[in-house]
Design a protein around this motif. Structure first.
Motif, PDB file in Angstrom:
ATOM      1  N   GLY A   1       0.824  -1.199   0.000  1.00 47.36           N
ATOM      2  CA  GLY A   1       0.000   0.000   0.000  1.00 47.36           C
ATOM      3  C   GLY A   1       0.861   1.253   0.000  1.00 47.36           C
ATOM      4  O   GLY A   1       2.052   1.208   0.327  1.00 47.36           O
ATOM      5  N   LEU A   2       0.272   2.358  -0.397  1.00 54.38           N
ATOM      6  CA  LEU A   2       0.966   3.642  -0.421  1.00 54.38           C
ATOM      7  C   LEU A   2       0.228   4.635   0.463  1.00 54.38           C
ATOM      8  O   LEU A   2      -1.008   4.721   0.404  1.00 54.38           O
ATOM      9  CB  LEU A   2       1.074   4.180  -1.852  1.00 54.38           C
ATOM     10  N   PHE A   3       0.987   5.334   1.257  1.00 53.85           N
ATOM     11  CA  PHE A   3       0.430   6.275   2.228  1.00 53.85           C
ATOM     12  C   PHE A   3       0.938   7.685   1.959  1.00 53.85           C
ATOM     13  O   PHE A   3       2.044   7.876   1.463  1.00 53.85           O
ATOM     14  CB  PHE A   3       0.847   5.881   3.649  1.00 53.85           C
ATOM     15  N   TRP A   4       0.136   8.657   2.354  1.00 52.67           N
ATOM     16  CA  TRP A   4       0.579  10.037   2.451  1.00 52.67           C
ATOM     17  C   TRP A   4       0.391  10.485   3.896  1.00 52.67           C
ATOM     18  O   TRP A   4      -0.670  10.257   4.500  1.00 52.67           O
ATOM     19  CB  TRP A   4      -0.210  10.937   1.506  1.00 52.67           C
ATOM     20  N   TYR A   5       1.447  11.112   4.422  1.00 50.25           N
ATOM     21  CA  TYR A   5       1.411  11.664   5.768  1.00 50.25           C
ATOM     22  C   TYR A   5       1.721  13.157   5.684  1.00 50.25           C
ATOM     23  O   TYR A   5       2.478  13.608   4.824  1.00 50.25           O
ATOM     24  CB  TYR A   5       2.452  10.997   6.677  1.00 50.25           C
ATOM     25  N   GLN A   6       1.151  13.910   6.606  1.00 52.17           N
ATOM     26  CA  GLN A   6       1.455  15.337   6.740  1.00 52.17           C
ATOM     27  C   GLN A   6       2.297  15.526   7.991  1.00 52.17           C
ATOM     28  O   GLN A   6       2.029  14.899   9.026  1.00 52.17           O
ATOM     29  CB  GLN A   6       0.154  16.130   6.868  1.00 52.17           C
ATOM     30  N   GLN A   7       3.309  16.370   7.890  1.00 47.18           N
ATOM     31  CA  GLN A   7       4.150  16.638   9.055  1.00 47.18           C
ATOM     32  C   GLN A   7       4.428  18.134   9.160  1.00 47.18           C
ATOM     33  O   GLN A   7       5.119  18.706   8.308  1.00 47.18           O
ATOM     34  CB  GLN A   7       5.455  15.853   8.983  1.00 47.18           C
ATOM     35  N   HIS A   8       3.887  18.759  10.193  1.00 48.35           N
ATOM     36  CA  HIS A   8       4.218  20.146  10.471  1.00 48.35           C
ATOM     37  C   HIS A   8       5.558  20.201  11.186  1.00 48.35           C
ATOM     38  O   HIS A   8       5.950  19.241  11.866  1.00 48.35           O
ATOM     39  CB  HIS A   8       3.127  20.808  11.321  1.00 48.35           C
ATOM     40  N   ALA A   9       6.247  21.309  11.033  1.00 41.27           N
ATOM     41  CA  ALA A   9       7.584  21.468  11.598  1.00 41.27           C
ATOM     42  C   ALA A   9       7.585  21.175  13.094  1.00 41.27           C
ATOM     43  O   ALA A   9       6.766  21.724  13.838  1.00 41.27           O
ATOM     44  CB  ALA A   9       8.098  22.876  11.332  1.00 41.27           C
ATOM     45  N   GLY A  10       8.476  20.305  13.510  1.00 35.78           N
ATOM     46  CA  GLY A  10       8.616  19.991  14.928  1.00 35.78           C
ATOM     47  C   GLY A  10       7.571  19.028  15.473  1.00 35.78           C
ATOM     48  O   GLY A  10       7.561  18.758  16.681  1.00 35.78           O
ATOM     49  N   GLU A  11       6.716  18.518  14.602  1.00 33.72           N
ATOM     50  CA  GLU A  11       5.669  17.607  15.049  1.00 33.72           C
ATOM     51  C   GLU A  11       5.815  16.237  14.400  1.00 33.72           C
ATOM     52  O   GLU A  11       6.584  16.058  13.465  1.00 33.72           O
ATOM     53  CB  GLU A  11       4.290  18.191  14.741  1.00 33.72           C
ATOM     54  N   ALA A  12       5.051  15.271  14.902  1.00 38.70           N
ATOM     55  CA  ALA A  12       5.084  13.924  14.344  1.00 38.70           C
ATOM     56  C   ALA A  12       4.247  13.862  13.066  1.00 38.70           C
ATOM     57  O   ALA A  12       3.324  14.644  12.886  1.00 38.70           O
ATOM     58  CB  ALA A  12       4.542  12.932  15.365  1.00 38.70           C
ATOM     59  N   PRO A  13       4.552  12.930  12.176  1.00 39.85           N
ATOM     60  CA  PRO A  13       3.720  12.742  10.987  1.00 39.85           C
ATOM     61  C   PRO A  13       2.320  12.283  11.365  1.00 39.85           C
ATOM     62  O   PRO A  13       2.137  11.502  12.309  1.00 39.85           O
ATOM     63  CB  PRO A  13       4.450  11.644  10.209  1.00 39.85           C
ATOM     64  N   THR A  14       1.331  12.755  10.611  1.00 37.15           N
ATOM     65  CA  THR A  14      -0.040  12.296  10.810  1.00 37.15           C
ATOM     66  C   THR A  14      -0.597  11.778   9.484  1.00 37.15           C
ATOM     67  O   THR A  14      -0.310  12.321   8.414  1.00 37.15           O
ATOM     68  CB  THR A  14      -0.943  13.414  11.351  1.00 37.15           C
TER      69      THR A  14
END
Lengths: 118, 108
Positions: free
Chosen positions: B31-44
């Motif tokens: 499977g292929l995923f996309w995650y968002q990561q704001h600076a200094g935070e964990a990927p979601t």
């Protein structure tokens, strides 16, 4: 359960010292992962546990790194004789297993433990 | 070998649409995923594709072509809060491998 928790959030140490990080996954998750992330890069896979069994370890991981998950719950990542190149964010993630019936493959990340080696 | 490629940076305007591409070569594929990561935070987690085609979830859509080893993430009606890194990740076997991420800057 509020999610994956990691401790400490920040660690500053001198070169040559040992450090240990702890990860408490989401309670119903039997898969646990450790990743390392440096600035401007994506998370780099380090190792993976299914319950208490360590099933895979990255070839990039030197013998100075060791991880355990003694009772299939929390996990520790120890780095011995730290080097400046070990400075990074160490991320822990957990997920359900494929046999759970609710598997999506989604990783739930903790906030990370930032290591600075002076 | 395993390789995931995505652009390093992109800039777009608030309210616009942006497409972030990802190409991959991996030894296994579940499977292929996309995650968002704001600076200094964990990927979601943002999205998950296991079959070819488009998956839509609100302002975010993700497309997969397994034969081409290609995916894209489409963000519509961009907001300033969408400024973040977007990580393309592929799961094969037991582990998930991440790309270096695309830093998206949304300007007013």
């Amino acid at each position: 359960d509020t999610g994956v928790s990691q401790d400490p959030r920040h660690k500053i140490t001198k070169r040559g010292q040992n450090v240990t990080f702890r990860c408490d996954p989401i309670s119903e998750h039997n898969r646990l992962y450790w990743y390392r992330q440096t600035l401007g890069q994506g998370p780099e896979f380090l190792t993976y546990f299914q319950n208490e069994a360590q099933l895979e370890k990255s070839r990039l991981l030197s013998d100075r790194f060791s991880a355990e998950r003694p009772k299939g719950s929390f996990s520790t990542l120890e780095i011995q004789r730290t080097e400046q190149g070990d400075s990074a964010m160490y991320l822990c993630a957990s997920s359900l297993s494929i046999t759970s019936g609710r598997y999506t493959g989604e990783l739930f990340f903790g906030e990370g433990s930032r290591l600075t080696v002076l | 070998g395993q390789n995931i490629d995505q652009p390093t940076e992109m800039t777009a305007t608030e309210g616009a649409i942006v497409q972030i591409n990802c190409t991959y070569q991996t030894s296994g594929f579940n499977g292929l995923f996309w995650y968002q990561q704001h600076a200094g935070e964990a990927p979601t987690f943002l999205s998950y594709n296991v079959l070819d085609g488009l998956e839509e979830k609100g302002r975010f859509s993700s497309f997969l072509s397994r034969s081409k080893g290609y995916s894209y993430l489409l963000l519509k009606e961009l907001q300033m809060k969408d400024s973040a890194s977007y990580l393309c990740a592929v799961t094969g076997g037991f582990k998930t491998i991440f790309g270096a991420g695309t830093r998206l800057f949304v300007k007013a």
